[in-house]
Design an enzyme around this catalytic site. Structure first.
Site, PDB file in Angstrom:
ATOM      1  N   GLU A 151       1.443  40.685   7.220  1.00 27.79           N
ATOM      2  CA  GLU A 151       1.377  42.153   7.213  1.00 27.79           C
ATOM      3  C   GLU A 151      -0.093  42.499   7.269  1.00 27.79           C
ATOM      4  OE1 GLU A 151       4.033  43.785   7.684  1.00 27.79           O
ATOM      5  OE2 GLU A 151       5.340  42.074   7.337  1.00 27.79           O
TER       6      GLU A 151
ATOM      7  N   CYS B 263      -3.018  49.879   2.766  1.00 28.69           N
ATOM      8  CA  CYS B 263      -2.789  49.632   4.191  1.00 28.69           C
ATOM      9  C   CYS B 263      -2.055  50.804   4.810  1.00 28.69           C
ATOM     10  CB  CYS B 263      -2.000  48.354   4.369  1.00 28.69           C
ATOM     11  SG  CYS B 263      -0.566  48.320   3.321  1.00 28.69           S
TER      12      CYS B 263
HETATM   13  P1  NAD Z   1      -9.026  40.302   4.700  1.00 30.44           P
HETATM   14  O1  NAD Z   1      -8.358  40.044   6.007  1.00 30.44           O
HETATM   15  O2  NAD Z   1     -10.490  40.408   4.672  1.00 30.44           O
HETATM   16  O3  NAD Z   1      -8.633  39.151   3.667  1.00 30.44           O
HETATM   17  C1  NAD Z   1      -7.299  38.832   3.386  1.00 30.44           C
HETATM   18  C2  NAD Z   1      -7.242  37.415   2.868  1.00 30.44           C
HETATM   19  O4  NAD Z   1      -7.516  36.515   3.944  1.00 30.44           O
HETATM   20  C3  NAD Z   1      -8.285  37.103   1.786  1.00 30.44           C
HETATM   21  O5  NAD Z   1      -7.709  36.245   0.817  1.00 30.44           O
HETATM   22  C4  NAD Z   1      -9.355  36.396   2.576  1.00 30.44           C
HETATM   23  O6  NAD Z   1     -10.179  35.572   1.789  1.00 30.44           O
HETATM   24  C5  NAD Z   1      -8.504  35.584   3.528  1.00 30.44           C
HETATM   25  N1  NAD Z   1      -9.184  35.034   4.710  1.00 30.44           N
HETATM   26  C6  NAD Z   1     -10.170  35.591   5.434  1.00 30.44           C
HETATM   27  N2  NAD Z   1     -10.535  34.751   6.427  1.00 30.44           N
HETATM   28  C7  NAD Z   1      -9.747  33.655   6.338  1.00 30.44           C
HETATM   29  C8  NAD Z   1      -9.647  32.424   7.050  1.00 30.44           C
HETATM   30  N3  NAD Z   1     -10.425  32.176   8.108  1.00 30.44           N
HETATM   31  N4  NAD Z   1      -8.733  31.510   6.654  1.00 30.44           N
HETATM   32  C9  NAD Z   1      -7.924  31.761   5.591  1.00 30.44           C
HETATM   33  N5  NAD Z   1      -7.987  32.896   4.875  1.00 30.44           N
HETATM   34  C10 NAD Z   1      -8.871  33.839   5.241  1.00 30.44           C
HETATM   35  O7  NAD Z   1      -8.317  41.622   4.089  1.00 30.44           O
HETATM   36  P2  NAD Z   1      -8.661  42.402   2.758  1.00 30.44           P
HETATM   37  O8  NAD Z   1      -9.978  43.092   2.941  1.00 30.44           O
HETATM   38  O9  NAD Z   1      -8.447  41.570   1.565  1.00 30.44           O
HETATM   39  O10 NAD Z   1      -7.506  43.503   2.766  1.00 30.44           O
HETATM   40  C11 NAD Z   1      -7.582  44.648   3.559  1.00 30.44           C
HETATM   41  C12 NAD Z   1      -6.763  44.499   4.817  1.00 30.44           C
HETATM   42  O11 NAD Z   1      -5.431  44.141   4.471  1.00 30.44           O
HETATM   43  C13 NAD Z   1      -6.634  45.815   5.572  1.00 30.44           C
HETATM   44  O12 NAD Z   1      -6.740  45.554   6.956  1.00 30.44           O
HETATM   45  C14 NAD Z   1      -5.229  46.297   5.216  1.00 30.44           C
HETATM   46  O13 NAD Z   1      -4.646  47.151   6.162  1.00 30.44           O
HETATM   47  C15 NAD Z   1      -4.496  44.996   5.098  1.00 30.44           C
HETATM   48  N6  NAD Z   1      -3.307  45.128   4.263  1.00 30.44           N
HETATM   49  C16 NAD Z   1      -2.102  45.205   4.887  1.00 30.44           C
HETATM   50  C17 NAD Z   1      -0.947  45.367   4.142  1.00 30.44           C
HETATM   51  C18 NAD Z   1       0.395  45.480   4.821  1.00 30.44           C
HETATM   52  O14 NAD Z   1       1.406  45.378   4.138  1.00 30.44           O
HETATM   53  N7  NAD Z   1       0.426  45.682   6.126  1.00 30.44           N
HETATM   54  C19 NAD Z   1      -1.022  45.434   2.756  1.00 30.44           C
HETATM   55  C20 NAD Z   1      -2.275  45.324   2.136  1.00 30.44           C
HETATM   56  C21 NAD Z   1      -3.417  45.169   2.913  1.00 30.44           C
END
Ligand code: NAD
Length: 530
Positions: free
Chosen positions: A293, A327
């Protein structure tokens, strides 16, 4: 022995508490806030139930008071990740054979703890680590977290009950096997409850999990891990791996036993994960399930018949609760010309009363944004708008990171429906508004549908039933969660299963049967009685 069929768990949503001054819940929460701030905890990596400390540390800070450290965590490296894979596979043999109701009972017990004795702890941690107001923490780390845990148990009963037809001579059954291998759960910073579900959903159906929490939510994620442990979760079922995402991801993603990823976060990170899996597709023992998501650019459309008060409130809460870091947050709005002056007056009156500051002050409506990177990015969007002839800052626009990462609720009015802040996810308290001519309602629906690559949430405000009906039809693929006369945020587990399509994710609806099914690989068994 499991010679019984347990009754279905009767699911009811967790009640949202009020935290009125002098109430027990308020006192407990204030005590926890003080306790957390008075200490710096040491957070280990946890593999197979064992605490590991690498000495390579990261820090848990309070976003609204960024000099204040409340925790130090050890970052996992290649060795710890490899150990975690071994431990997860080892634990799986026993975990998947455990009676399913015993598995479910662990998560139901965790829900009971989170609803009662752990509630203040979880909420205080979420308030401080992620800068949530008491109310935003309550609906996340108390209510949604409890709802996920309980509702998954209810759904599990439903899934296991669904069995194929048998005859007098042939007995058929579906055995709902967990996936073969381990699951990689990767959680975002913005909801403590999401982390609990990213690990809890695969685990309740019999999988074992490697959990990489977001670096700026390690504190509250660690508490969730401890909650599961307290509820009786056996060692190795969930392995806790804070650390540098690439250090962890690069090892996990290419392992032949990767059975699935359960991700919530930004679209780009998810795309990269998918690419890595694609590039390695010949090396896995099974096709990994990819569930994610991701981002959104959520809209509000106001028809000329919209109720002004409901619309203004929807815009305010939808755009600015939790600093726009949901989100589902409303971040672009299309408002009919004939109602704009009234909406503007009403909305500005409301936003003028929004208080921003330390979440310890229970009268604040907004805290700080999560970190420096996020602060800088939001600020750059606001600066862009300030310097553009196509935009006007109607309200807010000030950013101050001297104490905490504070951004004022900001409303931009643009003359260009394709203005940058109408199209890109900002993930901060910024709402951009475009005014359309009343007789262009149908065009604006189509424009809205085609403007963004995302498809997460959206709202239509109208009293005219034909207008609602046309919007529902025209916007059918624009949002996985569509709202009528209410803000596009605030999905409740069991009531509005959550998720979007297009670049917003795989739409596997967190907190539903649909999501649990992704962690199951059924075996059909036919037995002849002849
Ligand atoms: P992010 O993508 O920066 O990080 C999410 C997770 O991915 C973190 O744990 C991060 O450390 C990890 N990550 C990053 N690079 C990685 C890699 N190369 N390999 C493995 N893991 C990796 O997102 P964020 O800033 O924590 O959250 C905000 C984002 O999440 C926004 O875009 C928001 O829309 C989205 N979000 C979506 C939903 C939904 O249900 N659609 C819900 C909550 C947040």
């Amino acid at each position: 022995m499991s010679n019984f069929i347990p009754n279905k768990h009767n699911f009811m949503n967790e009640r949202v508490l009020d935290y009125l001054p002098g109430s027990i819940e308020r006192k407990e929460l204030e005590a926890e806030l003080a306790r957390i701030k008075a200490t710096v905890i040491d957070i280990p990596i946890i593999v197979g139930g064992k605490e590991l400390r690498t000495g390579n540390k990261g820090y848990c800070i309070i976003p609204h008071n960024h000099k204040k450290v409340i925790g130090e965590y050890h970052k996992a490296g290649k060795n710890e990740v490899e150990m975690a894979i071994t431990e997860a596979l080892k634990a799986k043999a026993k975990w998947e054979r455990l009676d399913w109701h015993s598995r479910a009972n662990i998560f139901l017990k965790a829900a009971e703890l989170a609803s009662g004795p752990w509630r203040a702890r979880l909420n205080a941690a979420t308030m401080l680590a992620q800068s949530k107001t008491y109310r935003q923490a309550e609906i996340d780390s108390a209510c949604e977290l409890v709802d996920f845990l309980r509702y998954n148990a209810t759904c599990l009963h439903q899934i296991y009950s669904e069995q194929p037809i048998s005859t007098n001579t042939v007995i058929n059954r579906l055995e709902y096997r967990p996936l073969e291998g381990f699951i990689f759960a990767v959680s975002p910073f913005n909801f403590t409850a999401i982390g609990s579900n990213l690990v809890g959903a695969p685990a309740i159906v019999g999988n074992t999990v490697l959990w990489k929490p977001a670096s700026n939510a390690v504190y509250s994620s660690y508490l969730v891990y401890q909650l599961f442990k307290e509820a009786g979760l056996p060692d190795g079922v969930i392995n806790f791996l804070p650390g540098n995402p690439k250090d962890i991801g690069d090892v996990v993603m290419v392992n032949e036993n990767l059975a699935g990823i359960h991700f919530t976060g930004s679209t780009k990170v998810f795309q990269d994960m998918w690419t890595t899996i694609g590039n390695n597709i010949g090396n896995y023992r099974t096709f990994p399930r990819i569930v994610g998501e991701t981002g959104g650019k959520n809209y509000v459309i106001a028809h000329p018949s919209a109720d002004i008060e409901a619309l203004s409130l929807g815009l305010l809460e939808g755009a600015f609760e939790y600093q726009g870091q949901k989100c589902s947050a409303a971040s672009r709005a299309y408002i009919a010309h004939s109602i704009w002056s009234e909406v503007k007056e009403n909305l500005l009156k409301k936003v003028e009363n929004v208080k921003v500051g330390d979440v310890d002050d229970f009268t604040n409506f907004m805290g700080a944004v999560i970190d420096k990177k996020s602060f800088d990015s939001i600020k750059s969007y606001i600066e862009y708008a300030k310097n553009s002839p196509e935009a006007e800052i109607l309200f807010g626009g000030r950013c101050d990171d001297s104490v905490g990462y504070f951004v004022e609720p900001t409303i931009i009015l643009t003359s260009n429906p394709h203005f940058k802040t109408m199209e890109e996810e900002i993930f901060g308290p910024v709402l951009t508004i475009f005014i359309y001519e009343d007789d262009e309602f149908l065009d604006i629906l189509r424009l809205c549908d085609n403007t963004s690559k995302y498809g997460l949430t959206g709202s239509i405000f109208a009293k005219d039933r034909y207008a609602i009906s046309v919007a529902e039809r025209e916007l059918v693929n624009s949002a996985g969660n569509f709202y009528i006369n209410v803000r596009p945020t605030g999905a409740v587990v069991g009531q509005q299963p959550f998720g979007g399509a297009r670049q917003s994710g795989t739409n596997d609806k967190a907190g539903s049967k649909l999501n649990l099914m992704r962690w199951i690989s059924p075996r059909a068994i036919k037995e002849s009685l002849l």
